[in-house]
Design an enzyme around this catalytic site. Structure first.
Site, PDB file in Angstrom:
ATOM      1  N   SER A 131       0.820  -1.211   0.000  1.00 24.44           N
ATOM      2  CA  SER A 131       0.000   0.000   0.000  1.00 24.44           C
ATOM      3  C   SER A 131       0.860   1.271   0.000  1.00 24.44           C
ATOM      4  O   SER A 131       1.548   1.556  -0.957  1.00 24.44           O
ATOM      5  CB  SER A 131      -0.957  -0.032   1.206  1.00 24.44           C
ATOM      6  OG  SER A 131      -1.940   0.951   1.105  1.00 24.44           O
TER       7      SER A 131
ATOM      8  N   ASP B 101      10.073   5.751 -10.111  1.00 22.20           N
ATOM      9  CA  ASP B 101       9.644   6.377 -11.366  1.00 22.20           C
ATOM     10  C   ASP B 101      10.342   7.711 -11.608  1.00 22.20           C
ATOM     11  O   ASP B 101      10.643   8.071 -12.744  1.00 22.20           O
ATOM     12  CB  ASP B 101       8.126   6.590 -11.369  1.00 22.20           C
ATOM     13  CG  ASP B 101       7.373   5.330 -11.759  1.00 22.20           C
ATOM     14  OD1 ASP B 101       8.025   4.298 -11.989  1.00 22.20           O
ATOM     15  OD2 ASP B 101       6.130   5.375 -11.830  1.00 22.20           O
TER      16      ASP B 101
ATOM     17  N   LYS C 110      -0.718  -4.145  -3.152  1.00 23.09           N
ATOM     18  CA  LYS C 110      -2.012  -3.638  -2.695  1.00 23.09           C
ATOM     19  C   LYS C 110      -2.132  -2.178  -3.119  1.00 23.09           C
ATOM     20  O   LYS C 110      -1.592  -1.287  -2.490  1.00 23.09           O
ATOM     21  CB  LYS C 110      -2.123  -3.787  -1.175  1.00 23.09           C
ATOM     22  CG  LYS C 110      -3.544  -3.729  -0.618  1.00 23.09           C
ATOM     23  CD  LYS C 110      -4.033  -2.327  -0.407  1.00 23.09           C
ATOM     24  CE  LYS C 110      -5.403  -2.289   0.232  1.00 23.09           C
ATOM     25  NZ  LYS C 110      -5.932  -0.918   0.380  1.00 23.09           N
TER      26      LYS C 110
END
Length: 438
Positions: free
Chosen positions: A296, A307, A321
């Site tokens: 999460s 990224d 998740k």
């Protein structure tokens, strides 16, 4: 009597239909175009007929309220592993948990392929000390099988009064037979952030969960250690937490750009959360540690930093998740409600976390660092008959200094580092990044 019963259910269905249209703000025009009013009415009528049939003919005498509650639980369970119906008892348990007056084990669990799976044990809790590991599948809780059990039922069984015993039967990858672990419940107190140093130039930050104080405590730790040349951010076995905290932590290291976005079934409802340069605390090289217990919010942080090319992610693939749940009350007194999945998280590159997780840049497995065996036959400079004595004395002096280093709870020693292969790999990579930055 039968006609009266079904007339009642038809009225309920009609009222439900009217109510559904009044609160239809979550539905798009295309949804209504594809599903006619007649079809919706027939579906609701079918539901009420089934409920009426169960109430009238089921072998045990079950009251209407209980039948409806069971129907709601089944409905939410069929949607996904995280959506659930919360009755009054469940709401009460949530309040108890919020106040910290419950005995627990200190593990976060989830459903994976229908199996009750440990997402992660929380540091320094009964489960952690007993040896429960991320990825363990729970077969039994005491004598109760977890087959077809709901997540809420499992959590309810594992909670209990502090100092009471519980037994978990686990299946673990690499083990030939189930493992029985005995645990004593206790009040779960979590220190979400703590910091240590590695050598003279590396700051180690461990985040165990994203509670409401993570950003404040991390800011203090970073500002206190401005002289460090690199940071290890350890998110292993971090089950997640608050979205705003994940955004704040990422913002400490990223100057600009999207951190995370969430999209529901209506793409026009996409919401983006971006970094701002005013919140950036440091630009030093960064390595993030993750494993199968990272879920999460910890996946949002590690994925966003990956990224943005802001950090090297080291460890094992994360849990996966990436969905958003909200609690929506369904009664006037807000004593009952549903926890419903309404959106998914998307990283800056547009990729989703849900069911895929974060793949590290460098794969490193848990365990001790392989070291040179004393039994290996090797000849070194010091073994030669006429080696350079002065240089040898200098080396020995440095080794003695290392051995005499005082043990400090705020310092990760060389011995501790070699017991953690993932951390050692992360430190080695970070030192390379520091050299390159010079």
């Amino acid at each position: 009597m039968k006609s009266i019963l079904f007339s009642f259910f038809y009225v309920v269905a009609f009222v439900s239909f009217i109510h559904a249209n009044e609160v239809n703000t979550l539905e798009t025009k295309s949804d209504l175009d594809n599903e006619t009013t007649q079809t919706r009415f027939e579906s609701l009528s079918k539901l009420t007929k089934v409920i009426g049939t169960v109430e009238k003919y089921y072998v045990d005498d079950i009251k209407l309220q209980e039948i409806v509650n069971k129907a709601l639980k089944g409905l939410m369970q069929e949607l996904d592993a995280h959506s659930t119906y919360m009755d009054k008892k469940y709401f009460k348990e949530m309040q108890i948990q919020t106040n910290g007056e419950f005995g627990g084990l200190g593990i976060t669990v989830g459903m994976r392929d229908g199996a009750l799976t440990v997402i992660s044990p929380i540091d320094d809790t009964p489960a952690y000390k007993a040896g429960v590991k991320a990825g363990d599948i729970i077969l039994k809780i005491d004598d109760t099988s977890t087959l077809n059990i709901t997540l809420d039922e499992a959590v309810g069984l594992m909670r209990g009064k502090p100092k009471t015993p519980i037994e978990l039967t686990l299946v673990r990858k690499g083990e030939n037979k189930p493992i029985l672990i005995k645990i004593i419940r206790d009040i779960i107190k979590i220190q979400s952030v703590y910091s240590k140093t590695i050598g003279d130039d590396v700051l180690y930050l461990r985040v165990t969960s994203f509670d409401k104080n993570v950003d404040v405590n991390m800011r203090k730790a970073i500002n206190k250690n401005k002289t460090f040349k690199g940071i290890i951010l350890d998110l292993r076995n971090n089950p997640g937490g608050l979205l705003n905290q994940a955004i704040s932590v990422t913002d400490f290291f990223v100057n600009s750009g999207v951190i995370v976005s969430q999209k529901g079934r209506d793409e026009s409802s996409e919401e983006k959360f971006s970094a701002t340069s005013a919140n950036t605390l440091t630009s030093v090289p960064l390595v993030v540690l993750v494993n199968a217990g990272s879920a999460s919010a910890s996946e949002i942080v590690s994925g966003a930093l990956q990224d943005h090319k802001r950090a090297i992610v080291v460890g094992e693939k994360t849990f996966g998740k990436g969905s958003v749940q909200v609690i929506l009350p369904i009664t006037d007194d807000k004593s009952e409600g549903v926890k419903l999945t309404i959106a998914k998280y998307y990283l800056p590159s547009g990729r989703t976390i849900q069911a895929t997780g974060i793949t590290p840049d460098i794969i490193a497995y848990a365990g001790e660092v392989p070291q040179e065996s004393d039994a290996e036959f090797k000849i070194k400079e010091a073994d030669l008959k006429k080696h350079l004595e002065g240089e040898l004395e200098k080396v020995n002096h440095d080794e003695v200094k290392t051995k005499e280093e005082k043990k400090n709870s705020d310092v990760i020693t060389k011995e501790e580092l070699f017991k953690d292969n993932q951390l050692k790999t992360g430190v080695d990579i970070l030192k390379s990044l520091i050299i390159m930055k010079k």
